[in-house]
Design a protein around this motif. Structure first.
Motif, PDB file in Angstrom:
ATOM      1  N   TYR A 115      42.523  41.562  43.613  1.00 39.71           N
ATOM      2  CA  TYR A 115      43.554  42.254  42.822  1.00 39.71           C
ATOM      3  C   TYR A 115      43.308  42.130  41.322  1.00 39.71           C
ATOM      4  O   TYR A 115      43.334  43.124  40.601  1.00 39.71           O
ATOM      5  CB  TYR A 115      44.950  41.756  43.214  1.00 39.71           C
ATOM      6  CG  TYR A 115      45.293  42.211  44.611  1.00 39.71           C
ATOM      7  CD1 TYR A 115      45.873  43.462  44.817  1.00 39.71           C
ATOM      8  CD2 TYR A 115      44.944  41.446  45.720  1.00 39.71           C
ATOM      9  CE1 TYR A 115      46.131  43.918  46.102  1.00 39.71           C
ATOM     10  CE2 TYR A 115      45.200  41.884  47.002  1.00 39.71           C
ATOM     11  CZ  TYR A 115      45.793  43.128  47.198  1.00 39.71           C
ATOM     12  OH  TYR A 115      46.036  43.580  48.460  1.00 39.71           O
ATOM     13  N   TYR A 116      43.027  40.909  40.839  1.00 37.05           N
ATOM     14  CA  TYR A 116      42.822  40.763  39.404  1.00 37.05           C
ATOM     15  C   TYR A 116      41.476  41.324  38.960  1.00 37.05           C
ATOM     16  O   TYR A 116      41.406  42.176  38.077  1.00 37.05           O
ATOM     17  CB  TYR A 116      42.966  39.288  38.981  1.00 37.05           C
ATOM     18  CG  TYR A 116      42.464  39.035  37.583  1.00 37.05           C
ATOM     19  CD1 TYR A 116      43.114  39.615  36.481  1.00 37.05           C
ATOM     20  CD2 TYR A 116      41.318  38.266  37.349  1.00 37.05           C
ATOM     21  CE1 TYR A 116      42.630  39.417  35.194  1.00 37.05           C
ATOM     22  CE2 TYR A 116      40.846  38.077  36.068  1.00 37.05           C
ATOM     23  CZ  TYR A 116      41.495  38.652  34.989  1.00 37.05           C
ATOM     24  OH  TYR A 116      41.011  38.464  33.718  1.00 37.05           O
ATOM     25  N   LYS A 117      40.384  40.884  39.611  1.00 32.46           N
ATOM     26  CA  LYS A 117      39.055  41.284  39.136  1.00 32.46           C
ATOM     27  C   LYS A 117      38.730  42.733  39.495  1.00 32.46           C
ATOM     28  O   LYS A 117      38.232  43.476  38.663  1.00 32.46           O
ATOM     29  CB  LYS A 117      37.982  40.362  39.735  1.00 32.46           C
ATOM     30  CG  LYS A 117      38.096  38.911  39.325  1.00 32.46           C
ATOM     31  CD  LYS A 117      37.463  38.622  37.981  1.00 32.46           C
ATOM     32  CE  LYS A 117      36.005  38.248  38.126  1.00 32.46           C
ATOM     33  NZ  LYS A 117      35.524  37.593  36.870  1.00 32.46           N
ATOM     34  N   GLN A 118      38.992  43.129  40.769  1.00 28.89           N
ATOM     35  CA  GLN A 118      38.560  44.462  41.180  1.00 28.89           C
ATOM     36  C   GLN A 118      39.584  45.544  40.853  1.00 28.89           C
ATOM     37  O   GLN A 118      39.253  46.585  40.316  1.00 28.89           O
ATOM     38  CB  GLN A 118      38.251  44.482  42.683  1.00 28.89           C
ATOM     39  CG  GLN A 118      36.969  43.728  43.034  1.00 28.89           C
ATOM     40  CD  GLN A 118      36.863  43.472  44.533  1.00 28.89           C
ATOM     41  OE1 GLN A 118      37.371  44.244  45.338  1.00 28.89           O
ATOM     42  NE2 GLN A 118      36.203  42.388  44.899  1.00 28.89           N
ATOM     43  N   LYS A 119      40.844  45.281  41.166  1.00 28.06           N
ATOM     44  CA  LYS A 119      41.852  46.340  41.005  1.00 28.06           C
ATOM     45  C   LYS A 119      42.587  46.251  39.668  1.00 28.06           C
ATOM     46  O   LYS A 119      43.349  47.160  39.321  1.00 28.06           O
ATOM     47  CB  LYS A 119      42.882  46.268  42.138  1.00 28.06           C
ATOM     48  CG  LYS A 119      42.315  46.532  43.536  1.00 28.06           C
ATOM     49  CD  LYS A 119      43.455  46.431  44.565  1.00 28.06           C
ATOM     50  CE  LYS A 119      42.958  46.478  45.998  1.00 28.06           C
ATOM     51  NZ  LYS A 119      42.789  47.853  46.500  1.00 28.06           N
ATOM     52  N   SER A 120      42.425  45.160  38.935  1.00 29.24           N
ATOM     53  CA  SER A 120      43.122  44.950  37.653  1.00 29.24           C
ATOM     54  C   SER A 120      44.624  45.159  37.766  1.00 29.24           C
ATOM     55  O   SER A 120      45.237  45.830  36.932  1.00 29.24           O
ATOM     56  CB  SER A 120      42.584  45.896  36.566  1.00 29.24           C
ATOM     57  OG  SER A 120      41.214  45.713  36.421  1.00 29.24           O
ATOM     58  N   ARG A 121      45.216  44.604  38.811  1.00 31.66           N
ATOM     59  CA  ARG A 121      46.658  44.725  38.949  1.00 31.66           C
ATOM     60  C   ARG A 121      47.200  43.568  39.781  1.00 31.66           C
ATOM     61  O   ARG A 121      46.437  42.781  40.345  1.00 31.66           O
ATOM     62  CB  ARG A 121      47.031  46.060  39.584  1.00 31.66           C
ATOM     63  CG  ARG A 121      46.613  46.223  41.049  1.00 31.66           C
ATOM     64  CD  ARG A 121      47.257  47.475  41.641  1.00 31.66           C
ATOM     65  NE  ARG A 121      46.830  47.786  42.986  1.00 31.66           N
ATOM     66  CZ  ARG A 121      47.361  47.273  44.100  1.00 31.66           C
ATOM     67  NH1 ARG A 121      48.326  46.372  44.037  1.00 31.66           N
ATOM     68  NH2 ARG A 121      46.925  47.653  45.292  1.00 31.66           N
ATOM     69  N   GLY A 122      48.516  43.501  39.856  1.00 32.78           N
ATOM     70  CA  GLY A 122      49.141  42.515  40.730  1.00 32.78           C
ATOM     71  C   GLY A 122      49.244  43.060  42.144  1.00 32.78           C
ATOM     72  O   GLY A 122      48.794  44.171  42.434  1.00 32.78           O
ATOM     73  N   PHE A 123      49.846  42.259  43.036  1.00 32.38           N
ATOM     74  CA  PHE A 123      50.000  42.664  44.428  1.00 32.38           C
ATOM     75  C   PHE A 123      51.478  42.766  44.766  1.00 32.38           C
ATOM     76  O   PHE A 123      52.317  42.113  44.142  1.00 32.38           O
ATOM     77  CB  PHE A 123      49.309  41.667  45.371  1.00 32.38           C
ATOM     78  CG  PHE A 123      49.536  40.229  44.984  1.00 32.38           C
ATOM     79  CD1 PHE A 123      50.705  39.575  45.344  1.00 32.38           C
ATOM     80  CD2 PHE A 123      48.599  39.541  44.219  1.00 32.38           C
ATOM     81  CE1 PHE A 123      50.928  38.260  44.955  1.00 32.38           C
ATOM     82  CE2 PHE A 123      48.816  38.215  43.832  1.00 32.38           C
ATOM     83  CZ  PHE A 123      49.983  37.581  44.196  1.00 32.38           C
ATOM     84  N   THR A 124      51.785  43.600  45.773  1.00 34.18           N
ATOM     85  CA  THR A 124      53.162  43.722  46.240  1.00 34.18           C
ATOM     86  C   THR A 124      53.440  42.612  47.255  1.00 34.18           C
ATOM     87  O   THR A 124      52.517  41.946  47.726  1.00 34.18           O
ATOM     88  CB  THR A 124      53.387  45.078  46.927  1.00 34.18           C
ATOM     89  OG1 THR A 124      52.554  45.109  48.096  1.00 34.18           O
ATOM     90  CG2 THR A 124      53.017  46.237  46.011  1.00 34.18           C
ATOM     91  N   GLU A 125      54.711  42.479  47.626  1.00 33.42           N
ATOM     92  CA  GLU A 125      55.064  41.497  48.666  1.00 33.42           C
ATOM     93  C   GLU A 125      54.358  41.827  49.972  1.00 33.42           C
ATOM     94  O   GLU A 125      53.895  40.929  50.682  1.00 33.42           O
ATOM     95  CB  GLU A 125      56.587  41.515  48.894  1.00 33.42           C
ATOM     96  CG  GLU A 125      57.366  40.820  47.804  1.00 33.42           C
ATOM     97  CD  GLU A 125      58.865  41.014  47.983  1.00 33.42           C
ATOM     98  OE1 GLU A 125      59.487  40.171  48.647  1.00 33.42           O
ATOM     99  OE2 GLU A 125      59.401  42.007  47.463  1.00 33.42           O
ATOM    100  N   THR A 126      54.301  43.129  50.299  1.00 30.30           N
ATOM    101  CA  THR A 126      53.647  43.552  51.539  1.00 30.30           C
ATOM    102  C   THR A 126      52.167  43.224  51.508  1.00 30.30           C
ATOM    103  O   THR A 126      51.601  42.760  52.505  1.00 30.30           O
ATOM    104  CB  THR A 126      53.832  45.079  51.720  1.00 30.30           C
ATOM    105  OG1 THR A 126      55.215  45.365  51.515  1.00 30.30           O
ATOM    106  CG2 THR A 126      53.398  45.542  53.084  1.00 30.30           C
TER     107      THR A 126
END
Ligand code: ZN
Length: 541
Positions: A371-382
């Motif tokens: 999430y941080y390195k590849q998608k540059s975003r946070g994650f949802t609860e799901t």
């Protein structure tokens, strides 16, 4: 201007500290402006795009989320000091500090601009708001590198202690903590110790902390401070980079609410204990004691019967960082309370289901990389749940009930995975139980705590009420505590006290208090998998 600073989930109303707001254009003429909102200003630029805005900021709060200035030091909590052009939060920023002539040091995680004294650069306003600045005649402790990356500690009035030893231990903490994730994402890191007090806030490549090194002179104090530093440091992963999707980009106007602070805060507490043990700064017994204390704290908090960790996370904005205010004290928990326990349950479950081939460390690493390195975003609860379940290879429904429901914890199953047991049996404590704590206030006793469902609670005594007379006489706190120590269960006590509506007298029958010890022990004859899980959990491979 932001109304809050990330890492401190409270509306701070920083704009109320601004005075003498003035704007001039490129020709030096004063421009008209008006307040457009509580934290916004609307300027009539008449098309001139080059403006000089000046304002004073009231800086009287010596706290990590406030601004403070006196002759000895200055501390800038940037979200509470810098305004930004609406809609241009992604613009780069340069900051030049003109320190007081008697000061030697300006310390910050911001990048220095080469060739310009006390001038710093931020790629955007998010980075600026995440980079506090401490200045004054600061002490610089001996720096160290981890994987070639320098780590600094700059402190205002840190007190007298062994700095060499302290920095050697801090290096172990950082080596261990960064080893869990396996990547150091910054080019330098700075601890900003703003002086004695309480509180800390994590940042991307710095942490601002209240700090007094005097505490390092006792073993207990040293462990408390090391836990605190490990916590703030590990946050640069867990919450700053491994983060719920709500926590960045931030909503600086309204605040950013998430139901996952149990993970960002609570599981960061979990890692404090692991990091200290794995760094060799505590032993097995001390680590189990830390979990015992955490679990007992949670299990004896009545709020656990009313509020889930997910709700405590979401509502921290209303309830204060530690979850509890006023009469709601018994109906809430904080996002911290259940965290160490939840981290432990999830870690043991993953280890058990994967035959100790995967652990919570692997999940944290996976979230960081994906999430941080590849998608540059946070994650949802799901997404969090689905990643955890994929890693474990089984449904984690039973575990997630501990986050979204009030289900009592099945300790024996989860701790059993690591060959541990916990003593949850409530046993009678010695002495008589009334259930209040008091301190002297004037010629009465202020009730500082009234335990839920205690004899005192049943008699109507509440926190912040005052006890006026006991058995017909005035009494100070020392005499009151002495009296309580001399009584036994079944004895009666007559208390005259204030309530929210007036004055009341009650005769209260003292009882015996029952409480579990929550002592954690290794089971006799553990199996091979249990032994392996415990050993690697302790970091003893
Ligand atoms: Zn924290």
């Amino acid at each position: 201007m932001p109304v809050w600073t990330p890492g401190y989930y409270q509306v701070m109303n920083y704009a109320a500290n601004i005075q003498n707001f003035n704007v001039v254009n490129s020709r030096g003429s004063l421009l008209k402006w008006e307040k457009s909102s509580e934290n916004g200003w609307k300027i009539n630029t008449a098309g001139d795009l080059s403006l000089v805005i000046s304002y004073d900021v009231k800086a009287t709060t010596a706290f990590v989320a406030g601004n403070y200035l006196d002759e000895e030091r200055g501390y800038i909590s940037p979200a509470g000091l810098f305004i930004f052009p609406a809609g241009m939060i992604n613009n780069p920023v340069t900051v030049r500090i003109e320190p007081y002539e008697k000061w030697s040091t300006v310390a910050t995680g911001l990048e220095p601009v080469k060739g310009k004294a006390n001038t710093f650069y931020a790629a955007d306003y998010d980075v600026l708001f995440d980079s506090p600045i401490l200045m004054g005649n600061l002490e610089s402790f001996p720096s160290f590198t981890v994987n070639g990356i320098p780590h600094y500690f700059k402190a205002f009035k840190p007190g007298v202690f062994n700095q060499q030893q302290f920095m050697a231990d801090l290096q172990k903490i950082i080596t261990t903590a960064s080893g869990i994730i396996g990547d150091i994402p910054y080019s330098h890191y700075t601890f900003l110790a703003i002086g004695p007090g309480g509180g800390g806030i994590e940042h991307l490549n710095s942490a601002s902390i209240a700090f007094s090194g005097e505490g390092l002179n006792t073993k207990e104090g040293r462990i408390r401070i090391y836990n605190f530093l490990a916590h703030e440091y590990f946050h640069h992963y867990n919450v700053k980079r491994i983060r719920p999707v709500e926590l960045g980009p931030f909503d600086y106007d309204k605040g950013s609410r998430t139901r996952m602070l149990w993970l960002s805060e609570g599981v960061t507490v979990y890692y404090e204990y692991l990091i200290l043990k794995r760094a060799g700064l505590t032993g097995r017994e001390e680590m189990l004691q830390a979990f015992r204390a955490s679990i007992k704290n949670y299990e004896t908090k009545p709020g656990r019967n009313f509020q889930t960790p997910a709700d405590a996370s979401y509502r921290t904005w209303d309830e204060g960082p530690f979850g509890r205010t006023g009469d709601e004290v018994n109906r809430t928990i904080s996002p911290y309370d259940k965290g160490p326990l939840l981290g432990m349950l999830l870690d043991f479950k993953i280890r058990h289901e994967t035959k100790n081939k995967q652990s919570l460390d692997d999940l944290m690493r996976l979230l960081y990389n994906k999430y941080y390195k590849q998608k540059s975003r946070g994650f949802t609860e799901t997404e969090f749940r689905s990643e955890a379940e994929q890693l474990a290879g089984v449904s984690l429904a039973d575990f997630f009930d501990y986050i979204y429901t009030l289900k009592p914890v099945d300790y024996s199953t989860y701790l059993g995975y690591a060959g541990l047991s916990i003593d949850t049996v409530a046993r009678e404590l010695p002495g008589a139980w009334l259930g209040v704590a008091v301190r002297d206030r004037g010629d009465s006793l202020l009730i500082t705590n009234s335990e839920w469902q205690s004899p005192a609670w049943a008699g109507g005594l509440r926190r912040r009420n005052s006890i006026l007379q006991v058995n017909g006489s005035k009494m100070n706190a020392q005499a009151f505590n002495g009296l309580m120590a001399s009584l036994k269960a079944g004895d009666k006590i007559k208390i005259l006290f204030t309530t929210s509506t007036g004055v009341k007298e009650e005769e209260i029958v003292l009882q015996t208090k029952k409480e579990g010890s929550y002592a954690i022990k290794q089971v006799d004859d553990p199996g091979a998998l249990q032994t392996a899980i415990l050993k690697s959990w302790f970091g003893e491979n």
